[in-house]
Design a protein around this motif. Structure first.
Motif, mmCIF file in Angstrom:
data_model
loop_
_atom_site.group_PDB
_atom_site.id
_atom_site.type_symbol
_atom_site.label_atom_id
_atom_site.label_comp_id
_atom_site.label_asym_id
_atom_site.label_seq_id
_atom_site.Cartn_x
_atom_site.Cartn_y
_atom_site.Cartn_z
ATOM 1 N N THR A 20 0.834 -1.202 0.000
ATOM 2 C CA THR A 20 0.000 0.000 0.000
ATOM 3 C C THR A 20 0.870 1.253 0.000
ATOM 4 O O THR A 20 0.654 2.167 -0.804
ATOM 5 N N ILE A 21 1.857 1.304 0.881
ATOM 6 C CA ILE A 21 2.716 2.483 0.958
ATOM 7 C C ILE A 21 3.524 2.646 -0.323
ATOM 8 O O ILE A 21 3.618 3.752 -0.867
ATOM 9 N N ALA A 22 4.080 1.560 -0.837
ATOM 10 C CA ALA A 22 4.855 1.642 -2.084
ATOM 11 C C ALA A 22 3.989 2.156 -3.224
ATOM 12 O O ALA A 22 4.440 2.957 -4.051
ATOM 13 N N GLY A 23 2.745 1.741 -3.275
ATOM 14 C CA GLY A 23 1.837 2.181 -4.328
ATOM 15 C C GLY A 23 1.493 3.659 -4.243
ATOM 16 O O GLY A 23 1.290 4.319 -5.258
ATOM 17 N N ILE A 24 1.447 4.192 -3.051
ATOM 18 C CA ILE A 24 1.130 5.608 -2.862
ATOM 19 C C ILE A 24 2.211 6.488 -3.490
ATOM 20 O O ILE A 24 1.929 7.515 -4.087
ATOM 21 N N PHE A 25 3.457 6.055 -3.368
ATOM 22 C CA PHE A 25 4.580 6.884 -3.795
ATOM 23 C C PHE A 25 5.128 6.508 -5.165
ATOM 24 O O PHE A 25 6.159 7.042 -5.581
ATOM 25 N N ASP A 26 4.450 5.604 -5.860
ATOM 26 C CA ASP A 26 4.815 5.281 -7.238
ATOM 27 C C ASP A 26 6.308 4.983 -7.407
ATOM 28 O O ASP A 26 6.944 5.469 -8.343
ATOM 29 N N GLY A 27 6.863 4.234 -6.464
ATOM 30 C CA GLY A 27 8.251 3.812 -6.574
ATOM 31 C C GLY A 27 9.273 4.782 -6.024
ATOM 32 O O GLY A 27 10.455 4.447 -5.939
ATOM 33 N N HIS A 28 8.870 5.995 -5.638
ATOM 34 C CA HIS A 28 9.826 6.974 -5.118
ATOM 35 C C HIS A 28 10.180 6.730 -3.656
ATOM 36 O O HIS A 28 11.223 7.192 -3.197
ATOM 37 N N VAL A 29 9.317 6.053 -2.943
ATOM 38 C CA VAL A 29 9.584 5.652 -1.561
ATOM 39 C C VAL A 29 9.526 4.140 -1.534
ATOM 40 O O VAL A 29 8.583 3.535 -2.030
ATOM 41 N N GLN A 30 10.570 3.542 -0.977
ATOM 42 C CA GLN A 30 10.607 2.096 -0.842
ATOM 43 C C GLN A 30 10.135 1.730 0.566
ATOM 44 O O GLN A 30 10.481 2.390 1.532
ATOM 45 N N ALA A 31 9.357 0.686 0.639
ATOM 46 C CA ALA A 31 8.880 0.164 1.916
ATOM 47 C C ALA A 31 9.322 -1.280 2.005
ATOM 48 O O ALA A 31 9.170 -2.034 1.050
ATOM 49 N N ALA A 32 9.888 -1.652 3.131
ATOM 50 C CA ALA A 32 10.396 -3.009 3.309
ATOM 51 C C ALA A 32 10.108 -3.493 4.721
ATOM 52 O O ALA A 32 10.099 -2.700 5.666
ATOM 53 N N ILE A 33 9.895 -4.780 4.837
ATOM 54 C CA ILE A 33 9.692 -5.407 6.145
ATOM 55 C C ILE A 33 11.057 -5.723 6.735
ATOM 56 O O ILE A 33 11.896 -6.346 6.081
ATOM 57 N N ARG A 43 9.384 -4.216 11.890
ATOM 58 C CA ARG A 43 9.273 -2.830 11.451
ATOM 59 C C ARG A 43 8.984 -2.798 9.960
ATOM 60 O O ARG A 43 9.381 -3.700 9.231
ATOM 61 N N VAL A 44 8.331 -1.765 9.542
ATOM 62 C CA VAL A 44 8.237 -1.446 8.124
ATOM 63 C C VAL A 44 9.110 -0.210 7.944
ATOM 64 O O VAL A 44 8.883 0.816 8.595
ATOM 65 N N ARG A 45 10.120 -0.350 7.107
ATOM 66 C CA ARG A 45 11.074 0.743 6.885
ATOM 67 C C ARG A 45 10.743 1.460 5.587
ATOM 68 O O ARG A 45 10.596 0.837 4.536
ATOM 69 N N ALA A 91 -6.893 4.008 4.863
ATOM 70 C CA ALA A 91 -6.611 5.223 5.633
ATOM 71 C C ALA A 91 -5.126 5.595 5.629
ATOM 72 O O ALA A 91 -4.770 6.685 6.098
ATOM 73 N N ILE A 92 -4.275 4.747 5.110
ATOM 74 C CA ILE A 92 -2.831 5.017 5.171
ATOM 75 C C ILE A 92 -2.449 6.343 4.518
ATOM 76 O O ILE A 92 -1.624 7.074 5.082
ATOM 77 N N PRO A 93 -2.983 6.736 3.367
ATOM 78 C CA PRO A 93 -2.589 8.056 2.827
ATOM 79 C C PRO A 93 -2.833 9.201 3.820
ATOM 80 O O PRO A 93 -1.983 10.086 3.990
ATOM 81 N N ARG A 94 -3.967 9.176 4.494
ATOM 82 C CA ARG A 94 -4.260 10.200 5.499
ATOM 83 C C ARG A 94 -3.306 10.090 6.676
ATOM 84 O O ARG A 94 -2.807 11.096 7.193
ATOM 85 N N LYS A 95 -3.014 8.865 7.096
ATOM 86 C CA LYS A 95 -2.095 8.668 8.208
ATOM 87 C C LYS A 95 -0.700 9.186 7.869
ATOM 88 O O LYS A 95 -0.046 9.816 8.701
ATOM 89 N N LEU A 96 -0.247 8.949 6.646
ATOM 90 C CA LEU A 96 1.061 9.451 6.230
ATOM 91 C C LEU A 96 1.098 10.983 6.317
ATOM 92 O O LEU A 96 2.091 11.553 6.784
ATOM 93 N N ARG A 97 0.040 11.641 5.878
ATOM 94 C CA ARG A 97 -0.018 13.104 5.983
ATOM 95 C C ARG A 97 0.035 13.543 7.448
ATOM 96 O O ARG A 97 0.736 14.497 7.796
ATOM 97 N N ASN A 98 -0.680 12.838 8.304
ATOM 98 C CA ASN A 98 -0.670 13.174 9.733
ATOM 99 C C ASN A 98 0.712 12.969 10.339
ATOM 100 O O ASN A 98 1.165 13.788 11.135
ATOM 101 N N TRP A 99 1.366 11.861 9.982
ATOM 102 C CA TRP A 99 2.718 11.618 10.503
ATOM 103 C C TRP A 99 3.662 12.710 10.028
ATOM 104 O O TRP A 99 4.505 13.186 10.769
ATOM 105 N N GLN A 100 3.531 13.111 8.781
ATOM 106 C CA GLN A 100 4.389 14.151 8.227
ATOM 107 C C GLN A 100 4.131 15.483 8.924
ATOM 108 O O GLN A 100 5.068 16.218 9.235
ATOM 109 N N ASP A 101 2.872 15.799 9.174
ATOM 110 C CA ASP A 101 2.539 17.062 9.827
ATOM 111 C C ASP A 101 3.054 17.128 11.263
ATOM 112 O O ASP A 101 3.344 18.213 11.771
ATOM 113 N N ALA A 102 3.186 15.980 11.914
ATOM 114 C CA ALA A 102 3.590 15.940 13.319
ATOM 115 C C ALA A 102 5.091 15.789 13.519
ATOM 116 O O ALA A 102 5.577 15.897 14.649
ATOM 117 N N ARG A 103 5.837 15.567 12.434
ATOM 118 C CA ARG A 103 7.272 15.307 12.549
ATOM 119 C C ARG A 103 8.027 16.072 11.459
ATOM 120 O O ARG A 103 7.460 16.430 10.446
#
Length: 126
Positions: A20-33, A43-45, A91-103
Motif C-alpha cells: 500500500t505504501i509503495a503504491g502511494i509513492f509510485d516507486g519513489h519511496v521504498q517500503a520493506a519489512i 518494522r516497516v522501513r 486510511a494510510i494516505p491520510r495517516k502518512l499526511r498526519n505523521w508528516q505534519d507531526a514530525r
C-alpha cells in the motif's frame, strides 16, 4: 507476543502495508519489512533518495514504523479482522499526511530532519 500471531502479522498483514505504501509513492519511496529480532519488533522501513530540487530537510527518508503488540494481537484475533484491516489500508494516505505534519518529515522531497525516525506504538484505527 505469541509467536504464531507475530508470524501471521509478518507474513499476511505487513506485506499489504508495504504494498500500500509503495503504491502511494509510485516507486519513489521504498517500503520493506524488517523482521523482528531479539531487541526490535517487526518494522516497516520507509526509505527514499532525496529529491534535491525539493529538499526540505538535510537527511534522506529513513523511517521505521512499528505497531503496538496489543493492537496486533487484537487485530488478528477479532472476528472481522480482514475487513477492519482493509479500512486501515485505505486510511494510510491520510495517516502518512498526519505523521508528516507531526514530525520533521517531507515525503514529497523524501527528506527528514533526523538521520532516522521511529514512528512506534501504531494502531489499526482507520
Amino acid at each position: 507476543m505469541d509467536a504464531a500471531i507475530a508470524h501471521r502479522f509478518e507474513t499476511e498483514f505487513a506485506p499489504r502495508i508495504v504494498d500500500t505504501i509503495a503504491g502511494i509513492f509510485d516507486g519513489h519511496v521504498q517500503a520493506a519489512i524488517i523482521a523482528a529480532d531479539g531487541s526490535h519488533p517487526l518494522r516497516v522501513r520507509l526509505t527514499g533518495t532525496m529529491n534535491e530540487h525539493l529538499r526540505h530537510h538535510p537527511h534522506p527518508l529513513h523511517i521505521d514504523l512499528t505497531w503496538d503488540e496489543d493492537e496486533i494481537e487484537n487485530l488478528l484475533t477479532m472476528h472481522e479482522s480482514d475487513a477492519h484491516f482493509r479500512r486501515y489500508l485505505e486510511a494510510i494516505p491520510r495517516k502518512l499526511r498526519n505523521w508528516q505534519d507531526a514530525r520533521p518529515v517531507d515525503f514529497t522531497s523524501r527528506t527528514q530532519a533526523d538521520p532516522s525516525i521511529l514512528i512506534g506504538g501504531l494502531d489499526f484505527n482507520a
